[in-house]
Structure formats: C-alpha cells, structure tokens
Design a protein around this motif. Structure first.
Motif, short mmCIF file in Angstrom:
data_model
loop_
_atom_site.label_atom_id
_atom_site.label_comp_id
_atom_site.label_asym_id
_atom_site.label_seq_id
_atom_site.Cartn_x
_atom_site.Cartn_y
_atom_site.Cartn_z
N GLU A 104 53.88 24.18 26.19
CA GLU A 104 54.33 22.29 26.29
C GLU A 104 53.57 21.75 25.15
O GLU A 104 52.28 21.47 25.10
CB GLU A 104 54.03 22.28 27.76
CG GLU A 104 54.64 22.65 28.61
CD GLU A 104 54.55 23.38 29.91
OE1 GLU A 104 53.21 22.09 30.53
OE2 GLU A 104 55.55 23.34 31.14
N ALA B 199 45.39 14.43 34.19
CA ALA B 199 44.09 16.07 34.11
C ALA B 199 44.73 16.92 33.11
O ALA B 199 43.76 18.00 33.14
CB ALA B 199 45.69 16.99 35.37
N LYS C 190 56.87 17.21 25.10
CA LYS C 190 57.34 16.61 26.53
C LYS C 190 56.36 14.76 26.15
O LYS C 190 55.26 14.81 25.73
CB LYS C 190 56.35 16.85 27.56
CG LYS C 190 57.17 17.78 27.83
CD LYS C 190 56.10 18.62 29.25
CE LYS C 190 56.54 19.91 29.86
NZ LYS C 190 57.29 19.78 30.46
N GLU D 126 49.52 8.31 33.32
CA GLU D 126 49.89 9.03 34.04
C GLU D 126 48.72 9.90 34.88
O GLU D 126 48.07 10.43 33.70
CB GLU D 126 50.89 9.56 34.41
CG GLU D 126 51.65 8.17 33.87
CD GLU D 126 53.26 8.11 33.84
OE1 GLU D 126 53.71 9.57 33.50
OE2 GLU D 126 54.24 7.64 33.30
N PRO D 127 48.74 10.14 36.61
CA PRO D 127 47.54 11.19 36.86
C PRO D 127 47.80 12.69 35.84
O PRO D 127 47.00 13.62 35.71
CB PRO D 127 48.18 11.33 38.05
CG PRO D 127 48.64 9.50 38.57
CD PRO D 127 48.99 9.56 37.53
N ALA D 128 49.27 12.71 35.83
CA ALA D 128 50.15 14.53 35.60
C ALA D 128 48.93 14.45 33.97
O ALA D 128 48.49 16.14 33.64
CB ALA D 128 51.49 14.33 35.51
N PHE D 129 49.59 13.47 33.41
CA PHE D 129 49.08 13.76 31.88
C PHE D 129 47.65 13.46 31.69
O PHE D 129 46.64 14.52 30.76
CB PHE D 129 49.07 12.36 30.95
CG PHE D 129 48.62 13.10 29.59
CD1 PHE D 129 49.16 13.44 29.04
CD2 PHE D 129 48.05 11.66 28.83
CE1 PHE D 129 49.21 13.96 26.99
CE2 PHE D 129 47.19 11.73 27.33
CZ PHE D 129 48.02 12.46 27.04
N SER E 210 45.17 24.74 29.47
CA SER E 210 45.42 23.00 29.16
C SER E 210 44.64 23.00 27.29
O SER E 210 43.12 23.37 27.92
CB SER E 210 45.65 21.81 29.59
OG SER E 210 44.08 21.59 30.61
N TYR F 83 52.90 17.87 24.57
CA TYR F 83 52.69 16.70 24.80
C TYR F 83 52.43 15.74 23.61
O TYR F 83 50.95 16.22 23.39
CB TYR F 83 51.62 16.16 26.21
CG TYR F 83 51.63 16.71 27.44
CD1 TYR F 83 52.57 16.59 28.57
CD2 TYR F 83 51.31 18.36 27.18
CE1 TYR F 83 52.84 16.83 29.45
CE2 TYR F 83 51.78 18.97 28.70
CZ TYR F 83 52.62 18.48 29.55
OH TYR F 83 53.34 19.08 30.96
N GLU G 218 52.14 5.42 29.53
CA GLU G 218 52.41 7.10 29.51
C GLU G 218 50.93 7.68 30.12
O GLU G 218 50.82 8.27 30.33
CB GLU G 218 53.75 7.12 29.52
CG GLU G 218 55.15 6.73 29.61
CD GLU G 218 56.09 7.35 29.35
OE1 GLU G 218 55.81 8.41 28.73
OE2 GLU G 218 57.29 6.92 28.87
#
Length: 229
Positions: free
Chosen positions: A3, A45, A29, A40-43, A68, A5, A37
C-alpha cells in the motif's frame, strides 16, 4: 501487496519508481498534502512525521503482521531488501549505495526544497534566501556532475541511490539550474528518464499534480505547520 501512501512529489516519485522497477504489485492511496490529509490519525499511525510517502507491506517476508515504513530513504532500503533488487548485498556495494542515498536525503532534497520555497512560494522575495539555496543546489549538482564523470550511475550499477536523486533533479528549472552546465549529470538524467519503469512511476498520479503558487490555503497548510499537541 504494497500500500503506497502517495502524492506526486519528488519524494513520492522515488517510491512509485522503485515499485515499478521491482515489479511489485501496489495500491496507491493518495494523501492530498494541500488539503491536510497528512494530519489524519490513520495516516499519522504509519507516518508520525506527517509526511508522505509511506508504505504498508501487507505480506512481509517474515510472514508476520503488516509492516509500515515512513521516510522515503528507509522505504527504498526496505524494498531493496525485500526484493533483492537495486540495493547491493555485498558490504562494499551496499556502503557505496547508502552513502549516496543519505547524501540525497540530507543534502540534495532539503536544499532543493528550500530553493523551491524561496524562489516560488515565499510571500516575500528574499534575495539572500533565494541566492543561498539556489547556489547550494548548484554546488550539489556539481558534486553529482563530478561523480558521474567516469561512471554511468552514482554508486556502481543503477540503484536506489539514483532513484532517490533523479526526482529531485526533475524540477531543475524551478531550482534555477541549467542542466547544460552539468554535462555528466545531464547524461545521467536522460539515461534514467528513458527507463520504462521510471516513466511509469513518474506518471503515477500525474493528473493530481497542480501548481499551488496561487493557492493560499494549500500554502498555509504546507508552510505554516507547527507542533501539534
């Protein structure tokens, strides 16, 4: 599956190019850094420095949980170890490659980024800042030009060191440079530019890349960051 980013910037291109060169399947992504963006918390992390690119390897070599990785240089090393490509396995070759990878991470990228900022985005044209970073990029181009005088690539065979440096030479005009002043660098640049995988990696997200010169909100997000509680 990797994935990725990503946003189409020099640091993003490093990784899309490496993935194409290695032939690894990946899913993009997008992280629109002009809209914030990256906060954002998901990123955060997976990329606590709120910078892209970052990757998540959902099928790591050890068979364990997804891994990751943030920081483009670390990602290039990780993918090189994972695939055994473009990152020498012998100590001498690996050391040579790492020197030029870290040279890009600590020198060429930051200095070129500052040249872009002061030449294009700073609200005031500060002559000292423009000259300071334009001249430093010129010096670094000279280092590459000298290095490439007797070899085709920065560290032996084509490697992650070249993939790290090439995207930061792409916007040479915005850095106030002329590749004709650096014939060895120009030859290297054009050789890499002609590689099919580089062309494919460079084209990822091309439609998303838009100038932010007149986008005050995007500039505020990108250039007005401070520590967040």
């Amino acid at each position: 599956m990797i994935e990725l980013y990503y946003w189409p910037t020099p640091n993003g291109w490093k990784i899309s190019i490496m993935l194409e060169e290695c032939g690894l399947p990946y899913e993009v992504k997008t992280v629109n850094i002009g809209k914030g963006e990256q906060f954002e918390p998901a990123f955060l992390a997976i990329s606590p420095n709120n910078r892209m690119p970052a990757i998540v390897d959902t099928a790591p070599a050890d068979g364990g949980a997804p891994i990751s990785v943030f920081e483009s240089g670390a990602i290039l090393q990780y993918l090189g170890r994972k695939t055994g490509q473009f990152y020498p396995q012998d100590e001498r070759g690996r050391t040579e490659t790492e020197q030029w990878l870290f040279w890009q991470m600590g020198g060429l990228g930051p200095m070129a980024g500052q040249a872009h900022h002061f030449r294009q985005y700073a609200p005031e044209k500060i002559e000292y800042g423009i000259n300071r970073y334009t001249n430093e990029v010129n010096r670094l181009y000279g280092v590459m030009n000298k290095r490439l005088a007797d070899r085709p690539f920065l560290a032996g065979d084509y490697s992650i060191a070249d993939m790290a440096a090439w995207p930061w030479v792409v916007p040479y005009k915005n850095q106030g440079q002329d590749l004709n002043d650096f014939p060895n660098l120009k030859r290297w640049f054009e050789t890499i530019e002609a590689r099919p995988a580089v062309q494919k990696g460079f084209a990822v997200g091309k439609e998303l890349r838009k100038p932010i010169t007149d986008n005050e909100e995007a500039k505020k997000i990108l250039f007005g960051q401070k520590a967040r509680p």
